[in-house]
Design a protein around this motif. Structure first.
Motif, mmCIF file in Angstrom:
data_model
loop_
_atom_site.group_PDB
_atom_site.id
_atom_site.type_symbol
_atom_site.label_atom_id
_atom_site.label_comp_id
_atom_site.label_asym_id
_atom_site.label_seq_id
_atom_site.Cartn_x
_atom_site.Cartn_y
_atom_site.Cartn_z
ATOM 1 N N ARG A 65 -24.410 -30.171 7.747
ATOM 2 C CA ARG A 65 -23.423 -30.831 8.370
ATOM 3 C C ARG A 65 -23.282 -31.971 8.300
ATOM 4 O O ARG A 65 -22.745 -32.862 7.773
ATOM 5 C CB ARG A 65 -22.909 -29.787 9.297
ATOM 6 N N GLY A 109 -20.475 -33.000 20.337
ATOM 7 C CA GLY A 109 -19.270 -33.692 19.384
ATOM 8 C C GLY A 109 -19.464 -35.572 20.389
ATOM 9 O O GLY A 109 -20.368 -35.199 21.033
ATOM 10 N N TYR A 143 -22.415 -38.387 10.221
ATOM 11 C CA TYR A 143 -21.740 -38.304 8.851
ATOM 12 C C TYR A 143 -21.347 -36.416 8.825
ATOM 13 O O TYR A 143 -22.955 -35.915 8.883
ATOM 14 C CB TYR A 143 -22.070 -38.816 7.580
ATOM 15 N N ASP A 144 -20.455 -36.511 9.216
ATOM 16 C CA ASP A 144 -19.977 -34.914 9.442
ATOM 17 C C ASP A 144 -18.963 -34.489 7.481
ATOM 18 O O ASP A 144 -18.592 -35.412 7.372
ATOM 19 C CB ASP A 144 -18.421 -34.898 9.775
ATOM 20 N N ASN A 145 -19.980 -33.894 6.718
ATOM 21 C CA ASN A 145 -19.959 -33.924 5.677
ATOM 22 C C ASN A 145 -18.982 -32.897 5.557
ATOM 23 O O ASN A 145 -18.366 -32.579 4.233
ATOM 24 C CB ASN A 145 -21.152 -32.219 4.772
ATOM 25 N N VAL A 146 -17.727 -31.745 6.408
ATOM 26 C CA VAL A 146 -17.659 -31.144 6.739
ATOM 27 C C VAL A 146 -15.723 -31.945 6.115
ATOM 28 O O VAL A 146 -15.036 -31.648 5.610
ATOM 29 C CB VAL A 146 -16.989 -29.938 7.308
ATOM 30 N N LYS A 147 -15.693 -32.869 7.659
ATOM 31 C CA LYS A 147 -15.092 -33.693 7.707
ATOM 32 C C LYS A 147 -14.668 -34.271 6.578
ATOM 33 O O LYS A 147 -13.378 -35.131 7.209
ATOM 34 C CB LYS A 147 -14.513 -34.119 9.285
ATOM 35 N N GLN A 148 -15.975 -34.759 6.381
ATOM 36 C CA GLN A 148 -15.535 -36.589 5.573
ATOM 37 C C GLN A 148 -15.340 -37.501 6.059
ATOM 38 O O GLN A 148 -14.718 -38.154 5.838
ATOM 39 C CB GLN A 148 -14.913 -36.085 4.682
ATOM 40 N N GLU A 149 -16.194 -37.749 7.541
ATOM 41 C CA GLU A 149 -15.787 -38.775 8.316
ATOM 42 C C GLU A 149 -16.618 -39.139 9.303
ATOM 43 O O GLU A 149 -18.088 -38.654 9.171
ATOM 44 C CB GLU A 149 -15.407 -37.680 10.034
ATOM 45 N N THR A 187 -12.275 -42.546 8.796
ATOM 46 C CA THR A 187 -11.938 -40.970 8.030
ATOM 47 C C THR A 187 -12.065 -41.499 6.462
ATOM 48 O O THR A 187 -12.648 -42.640 5.848
ATOM 49 C CB THR A 187 -10.750 -40.540 8.376
ATOM 50 N N SER A 188 -11.954 -40.286 5.829
ATOM 51 C CA SER A 188 -12.193 -40.636 4.225
ATOM 52 C C SER A 188 -10.979 -41.418 4.059
ATOM 53 O O SER A 188 -11.224 -41.677 2.354
ATOM 54 C CB SER A 188 -12.035 -39.466 4.019
ATOM 55 N N THR A 203 -14.654 -43.732 14.837
ATOM 56 C CA THR A 203 -14.181 -42.297 13.594
ATOM 57 C C THR A 203 -13.814 -42.936 12.563
ATOM 58 O O THR A 203 -12.667 -44.371 12.426
ATOM 59 C CB THR A 203 -14.139 -41.490 14.409
#
Length: 609
Positions: A70, A113, A129-135, A215-216, A213
């Motif tokens: 992740r 977190g 990088y968070d692959n799930v939240k794409q953040e 975001t995508s 943070t």
């Protein structure tokens, strides 16, 4: 310590070669290896240059991916309390694949977190990088020991450890004329009102003790995760304070000695570096010889060799000395500029550059240093005036005692109270307002503006001064530690050390130590004329008396005045001033600001107004 880069596209997939191009530009920060990573959707790329310090195996390579795939992380710096944090995670059932602090940070972030920042004792700039939240989550240490620069546009977010990596990605080199004005007039390299700004219009920096943070869809959320409370004062006597200071300082040094490569110390002969060297000696004893690195200037009235020798003779050390000259600093000037990237203070930065090279040449990859003590414990002489002004208004008895001590013990004559002080005490009109009004009403070609071109003056003369008038000693210390002062010194040290692939660690900047120091009464900062009183008292049984109770303050000073009279310096200063006059940055030479003119000429030849 390493170099990190990243590219987050909000629209189309990115080219991995661009990440490599950025990362290759900072190879000096990590000569031991490199790594690149792309997310599955190819919109996030991370780059890393490795300087192996803790866990030299491939298992500690970066970018590092969490076991579940992740999270991906790149870290520049060190998490000094990683062993304690690792033990906590192991007790919950977490299994580690390496002995690195990066994996501990990755596991802690995956578990807690952004709240994990509160648990970190370290110097760091990292991105996850968070692959799930794409953040993308990014953070910088509390004091800004490690750099983090970024460029943001509607289509992308780029970040890197150094500005040159952003330029390698195509970021424009437009120079901020406001920064040029403030540097020439005030000598400052930071914007206290907009601290994210830099000398380059398209380059921002993440402020110390902040995280963001991304975001995508391109939104940026910035937060301050730590704020030093400088107004709090605890009830404590000197014996209790000494005991607690010794505990926190020793723990800070012990943690900063954690390394799988040789660790040494820089030694100037002053109170701070001597304290670090002798605390290391007290911890290590005869088990390990500590290498010390010093710059000496034979025949110079401010040379500190005598004090260096006092420390070296008392400890189990192998001293290494260098002897910088006007020629050696001149030969290195272009290299230093390349690594510093923006204007730097003086030739003392060139001396530091040679000290870092000496460490690398002698096989020492980690260097402990005494920076941060002056700003957090009132080491500079100008803090005395702030303290006396505070006492004059609040404690007349203590004020008279301090003035007497300065006269009798330190042979200092206190200046008569000037109009500024009288107005400040009266409360009739803030001095800051008077200062700004004066600047607004005088002519742009006045000598007040030090020869800056009138066109540039007209553009920024109405901007407020970056220097406030301080109402308390702790307010002044806070300003020096977080606004203007220490931030420059941390940048100089990071770039000079990384130019030679060396890591600098600063025991006086343990946040727990600094929090404690700032909670102490003012009498433990300045007492009977003695600055850094709590440090002197805490280390007096370890330091030679001549150092523990030194009255003079040198501060890494080379014979710069003599150097500047030599032909090679006269020539480059003349060329710089001619260039700035042609570019309408100044309208006349000024022999008192030769170095500032040289720095701005180099900046403008890198970029453009």
């Amino acid at each position: 310590m390493c170099g990190i880069t990243g590219y987050f596209s909000f629209t189309s997939p990115i080219d991995k070669s661009l990440i490599k191009q950025m990362t290759d530009s900072i190879i000096h920060r990590g000569p031991d290896g490199d790594g690149l990573w792309l997310s599955e959707n190819k919109k996030m790329g991370l780059g890393h240059r490795r300087l192996s310090i803790i866990d030299l195996s491939d298992a500690a390579s970066q970018p590092m991916i969490s076991p579940d795939g992740r999270f991906a992380i790149v870290l520049n710096g060190e998490i000094y309390n990683y062993i304690e944090l690792k033990n906590q995670l192991v007790s919950t059932g977490y299994t580690f694949r390496s002995s690195s602090d990066t994996e501990v940070l990755l596991a802690l972030f995956a578990t807690e977190g952004p709240a994990c920042l509160q648990k970190l004792d370290g110097m760091f700039a990292f991105a996850v990088y968070d692959n799930v939240k794409q953040e993308l989550f990014c953070a910088r240490d509390r004091f800004g020991e490690k750099p983090f620069y970024f460029n943001y546009s509607p289509n992308q977010f780029l970040f890197a450890s150094e500005i040159k990596a952003l330029f390698a990605a195509g970021v424009t080199k437009e120079v901020s004329s406001k920064f040029v004005f403030n540097y020439l007039l005030y000598g400052v390299s930071d914007d206290i009102n907009e601290p994210a700004n830099t000398f380059y219009a398209e380059v921002k920096q993440l402020e110390p003790a902040h995280c963001i943070t991304v975001t995508s869809d391109g939104k940026i959320i910035k937060q301050k995760y730590w704020l030093l409370d400088y107004e709090k004062t605890i009830n404590i006597n000197i014996s209790e304070a000494i005991e607690q200071y010794r505990f926190l300082f020793r723990r800070s040094v012990e943690r900063r000695l954690r390394s799988d490569v040789p660790v040494g110390s820089s030694l100037s002969g002053g109170l701070d570096s001597s304290s670090v060297v002798l605390e290391v000696n007290r911890i290590k004893g005869q088990s390990q010889i500590q290498k010390t690195f010093s710059a000496r200037f034979p025949g110079f009235v401010r040379d500190e060799s005598r004090f260096m020798d006092l420390v070296n003779n008392r400890a189990n050390v192998q001293p290494v000395s260098i002897f910088p000259t006007a020629d050696s600093v001149m030969r290195n000037l272009e290299k230093i500029w390349y690594h510093q990237e923006i204007p730097f203070g003086s030739t003392s930065i060139g001396v530091q550059f040679e000290v870092m090279k000496a460490a690398r040449d002698n096989g020492v990859l980690v260097l402990l240093d005494g920076q941060g003590a002056d700003e957090t414990m009132a080491g500079y002489t100008f803090y005395r005036n702030t303290y006396l002004n505070e006492l004059r208004n609040s404690n007349s008895g203590r004020y008279q005692s301090e003035v007497k001590a300065l006269k009798e013990t330190h042979q200092l004559t206190m200046p008569a109270e000037g109009m500024k002080q009288k107005i400040l005490r009266s409360g009739l009109l803030p001095v800051q307002l008077l200062r700004n009004l004066r600047k607004q009403i005088i002519r742009p070609d006045s000598s007040f503006f030090l020869g800056i071109h009138p066109d540039l003056v007209r553009e920024y003369k109405n901007e407020p001064s970056p220097f406030p008038v301080f109402e308390s000693l702790k307010e002044h210390l806070f300003f020096s530690s977080f606004k203007i002062g220490l931030t420059d010194l941390l940048r100089y040290a990071d770039r000079n050390a990384m130019a030679h692939s060396v890591e600098v660690r600063l025991p006086f900047l343990s946040h727990e130590l600094v929090e404690f120091v700032f909670s102490l009464p003012n009498t433990m900062f300045i007492n009977e004329g003695w600055s850094k009183y709590i440090l002197r008292r805490s280390m007096e049984d370890v330091l030679p008396t001549e150092i523990a109770w030194r009255k003079d303050k040198v501060g890494y000073e080379p014979p710069q005045t003599d150097w500047f009279s030599q032909p090679q310096y006269i020539s480059i200063f003349s060329e710089a001033q001619e260039y700035l006059m042609a570019e309408k940055v100044i309208n006349r030479p000024n022999s008192h600001y030769l170095w500032q003119h040289l720095m701005i000429s180099k900046l403008l030849k890198t970029g453009a107004l």
